[in-house]
Scaffold this motif. Sequence first.
Motif, PDB file in Angstrom:
ATOM      1  N   THR A 138     -14.638  17.993  14.856  1.00 21.64           N
ATOM      2  CA  THR A 138     -13.633  18.952  15.229  1.00 21.64           C
ATOM      3  C   THR A 138     -12.441  18.945  14.805  1.00 21.64           C
ATOM      4  OG1 THR A 138     -13.055  18.147  17.523  1.00 21.64           O
ATOM      5  CG2 THR A 138     -15.726  20.230  16.877  1.00 21.64           C
ATOM      6  N   ASP A 139     -11.378  19.586  14.389  1.00 21.36           N
ATOM      7  CA  ASP A 139     -10.223  19.762  14.256  1.00 21.36           C
ATOM      8  C   ASP A 139     -10.068  19.035  12.808  1.00 21.36           C
ATOM      9  OD1 ASP A 139      -9.436  20.691  16.968  1.00 21.36           O
ATOM     10  OD2 ASP A 139      -8.979  19.214  17.354  1.00 21.36           O
ATOM     11  N   ILE A 140     -10.994  18.961  12.059  1.00 21.41           N
ATOM     12  CA  ILE A 140     -11.058  18.967  10.961  1.00 21.41           C
ATOM     13  C   ILE A 140      -9.481  19.125   9.135  1.00 21.41           C
ATOM     14  CG2 ILE A 140     -12.353  18.088   8.255  1.00 21.41           C
ATOM     15  CD1 ILE A 140     -14.870  18.680  10.318  1.00 21.41           C
ATOM     16  N   SER A 141      -9.094  18.099   8.730  1.00 22.12           N
ATOM     17  CA  SER A 141      -7.809  18.720   7.989  1.00 22.12           C
ATOM     18  C   SER A 141      -7.906  17.719   6.724  1.00 22.12           C
ATOM     19  CB  SER A 141      -6.550  18.553   9.057  1.00 22.12           C
ATOM     20  OG  SER A 141      -6.000  17.270  10.003  1.00 22.12           O
ATOM     21  N   MET A 142      -7.752  18.552   5.986  1.00 27.23           N
ATOM     22  CA  MET A 142      -7.574  17.874   4.396  1.00 27.23           C
ATOM     23  C   MET A 142      -6.722  18.214   3.969  1.00 27.23           C
ATOM     24  SD  MET A 142     -11.734  17.592   3.439  1.00 27.23           S
ATOM     25  CE  MET A 142     -11.132  16.703   2.107  1.00 27.23           C
ATOM     26  N   THR A 143      -5.156  16.955   3.763  1.00 25.07           N
ATOM     27  CA  THR A 143      -3.975  17.240   3.441  1.00 25.07           C
ATOM     28  C   THR A 143      -3.869  16.031   1.830  1.00 25.07           C
ATOM     29  OG1 THR A 143      -2.892  17.352   5.646  1.00 25.07           O
ATOM     30  CG2 THR A 143      -1.633  16.656   3.696  1.00 25.07           C
ATOM     31  N   ALA A 144      -4.000  17.196   1.118  1.00 25.88           N
ATOM     32  CA  ALA A 144      -3.444  16.557  -0.311  1.00 25.88           C
ATOM     33  C   ALA A 144      -2.307  15.911  -0.800  1.00 25.88           C
ATOM     34  CB  ALA A 144      -3.767  18.137  -1.907  1.00 25.88           C
ATOM     35  N   HIS A 145      -2.452  14.811  -1.600  1.00 27.04           N
ATOM     36  CA  HIS A 145      -1.138  14.327  -1.805  1.00 27.04           C
ATOM     37  C   HIS A 145      -1.323  13.465  -3.190  1.00 27.04           C
ATOM     38  CE1 HIS A 145       0.643  13.741   2.046  1.00 27.04           C
ATOM     39  NE2 HIS A 145      -0.642  13.517   2.366  1.00 27.04           N
ATOM     40  N   SER A 146      -0.468  13.797  -4.135  1.00 25.42           N
ATOM     41  CA  SER A 146      -0.151  12.716  -4.943  1.00 25.42           C
ATOM     42  C   SER A 146       0.803  11.498  -5.298  1.00 25.42           C
ATOM     43  CB  SER A 146      -0.039  13.868  -5.980  1.00 25.42           C
ATOM     44  OG  SER A 146      -0.633  14.928  -5.732  1.00 25.42           O
ATOM     45  N   PHE A 147       0.642  11.021  -6.534  1.00 24.43           N
ATOM     46  CA  PHE A 147       1.552   9.512  -6.519  1.00 24.43           C
ATOM     47  C   PHE A 147       1.258   8.929  -7.536  1.00 24.43           C
ATOM     48  CE2 PHE A 147      -2.892   8.562  -4.870  1.00 24.43           C
ATOM     49  CZ  PHE A 147      -2.425   6.686  -5.040  1.00 24.43           C
ATOM     50  N   ASP A 148       1.725   7.894  -7.730  1.00 23.83           N
ATOM     51  CA  ASP A 148       2.148   6.863  -9.208  1.00 23.83           C
ATOM     52  C   ASP A 148       1.637   5.871  -8.718  1.00 23.83           C
ATOM     53  OD1 ASP A 148       3.543   9.375 -10.415  1.00 23.83           O
ATOM     54  OD2 ASP A 148       5.449   7.794  -9.899  1.00 23.83           O
ATOM     55  N   MET A 149       0.392   5.623  -9.687  1.00 24.60           N
ATOM     56  CA  MET A 149      -0.321   4.729 -10.051  1.00 24.60           C
ATOM     57  C   MET A 149      -0.314   3.820 -10.647  1.00 24.60           C
ATOM     58  SD  MET A 149      -3.266   3.689  -7.638  1.00 24.60           S
ATOM     59  CE  MET A 149      -4.836   2.785  -7.813  1.00 24.60           C
ATOM     60  N   ARG A 150       0.174   2.688 -10.073  1.00 22.67           N
ATOM     61  CA  ARG A 150       1.306   1.555 -11.061  1.00 22.67           C
ATOM     62  C   ARG A 150       0.231   0.756 -11.299  1.00 22.67           C
ATOM     63  NH1 ARG A 150       4.228  -2.814  -8.733  1.00 22.67           N
ATOM     64  NH2 ARG A 150       2.508  -3.314  -7.857  1.00 22.67           N
ATOM     65  N   LEU A 151       0.425   0.426 -12.777  1.00 28.69           N
ATOM     66  CA  LEU A 151      -1.249  -0.089 -13.251  1.00 28.69           C
ATOM     67  C   LEU A 151      -0.667  -1.842 -14.029  1.00 28.69           C
ATOM     68  CD1 LEU A 151      -2.770   2.337 -15.651  1.00 28.69           C
ATOM     69  CD2 LEU A 151      -3.515   1.916 -13.353  1.00 28.69           C
ATOM     70  N   SER A 152       0.852  -1.185 -13.878  1.00 28.30           N
ATOM     71  CA  SER A 152       1.936  -2.640 -14.283  1.00 28.30           C
ATOM     72  C   SER A 152       2.901  -2.483 -14.368  1.00 28.30           C
ATOM     73  CB  SER A 152       0.999  -2.890 -16.254  1.00 28.30           C
ATOM     74  OG  SER A 152       2.487  -3.647 -17.074  1.00 28.30           O
ATOM     75  N   GLU A 153       3.323  -3.167 -13.608  1.00 32.32           N
ATOM     76  CA  GLU A 153       5.803  -3.441 -13.743  1.00 32.32           C
ATOM     77  C   GLU A 153       6.480  -3.974 -14.741  1.00 32.32           C
ATOM     78  OE1 GLU A 153       7.690  -4.337  -9.720  1.00 32.32           O
ATOM     79  OE2 GLU A 153       5.771  -5.094 -10.017  1.00 32.32           O
ATOM     80  N   THR A 154       5.417  -5.285 -15.360  1.00 37.42           N
ATOM     81  CA  THR A 154       6.409  -5.609 -16.095  1.00 37.42           C
ATOM     82  C   THR A 154       5.254  -5.332 -17.606  1.00 37.42           C
ATOM     83  OG1 THR A 154       5.822  -7.998 -15.711  1.00 37.42           O
ATOM     84  CG2 THR A 154       7.699  -6.655 -14.386  1.00 37.42           C
ATOM     85  N   GLY A 155       4.439  -5.540 -17.790  1.00 36.92           N
ATOM     86  CA  GLY A 155       3.529  -5.791 -18.901  1.00 36.92           C
ATOM     87  C   GLY A 155       3.502  -5.237 -19.793  1.00 36.92           C
ATOM     88  N   GLY A 156       4.091  -3.813 -19.428  1.00 37.14           N
ATOM     89  CA  GLY A 156       3.167  -2.199 -20.635  1.00 37.14           C
ATOM     90  C   GLY A 156       2.216  -1.827 -20.978  1.00 37.14           C
ATOM     91  N   ALA A 157       2.079  -1.637 -21.820  1.00 34.51           N
ATOM     92  CA  ALA A 157       0.681  -1.045 -22.018  1.00 34.51           C
ATOM     93  C   ALA A 157      -0.602  -3.196 -21.886  1.00 34.51           C
ATOM     94  CB  ALA A 157       0.555  -0.549 -23.198  1.00 34.51           C
TER      95      ALA A 157
END
Length: 271
Positions: A195-214
């Motif tokens: 019971t008391d079910i809630s679903m909250t949508a969130h968006s964020f940046d998913m980092r695939l590389s910090e310094t290595g570029g493409a």
Amino acid sequence: MPNEDQIEYWNDDAGVKWTEQQDVMDAMLAPVTSLLMDAAAIVPGKRILDIGCGTGETSLIAMDAGAEITSVDVSRPMLELARSRAKGRGTFLLADAAEYQADEGFDLIMSRFGVMFFDDPLAAFTNFKANLKPDGRMVFACWQNPKNNPWVMVPMQAIKPFLPEAPATDPHAPGPFAFADDVRLTGFLKDAGFTDISMTAHSFDMRLSETGGAEGAVHFSTQIGPASRALGEVDEQLRPRILEALKSALAPFDDDGYVALGGAIWIVEAR
């Protein structure tokens, strides 16, 4: 055996790769972890079950907050790393959470991307509820629709021309996006007795590389995620062409070596 395919998958290359990429994955998923732990609102001394604990990041945070942790996962290599990181704290069990039964109820069940892989979701959620105290809560993170997750869709679209023709897949099959449909997921939770079910949508940046570029983002995409799994089925002679296609697709997101694409999740809470 229920969930046999997933158990095999997470004890094969997938589990090994996650352990090898543990630091990267923890940093990449830090926004999700923060949202999950905020929703969990951990109180010292409470009993917590961490489902699909993986390499242990969420369990460690809960322990540091003073909780009594039991962590379960089907992946032996990931669980071994989690135990090592915990340095003797907590209880880490090689177990299928859909079948695991504790001797004493938990105050909270939490999971960061660990609940979407069961053959019978209703049976799994029913079992989760059975492991909770009467006033217990469940909090977990799961992915929204793939279309809301460019970090998956951009690499998958790049490699799609190289993949063999395959029949349409069931979007609700066990896997990362099994609970993208909020109405379907809510139905499972209600049918399981929550019971008391809630679903909250969130968006964020998913980092695939910090310094290595493409190139760094290509490496990550070939190690972790749906594109990595799909690449396991292609002819090795095609691999150089696939890697070049991936690099071309990810290059527009390269910001002086930093590559990030959008991610979207649900934070789900229920009693």
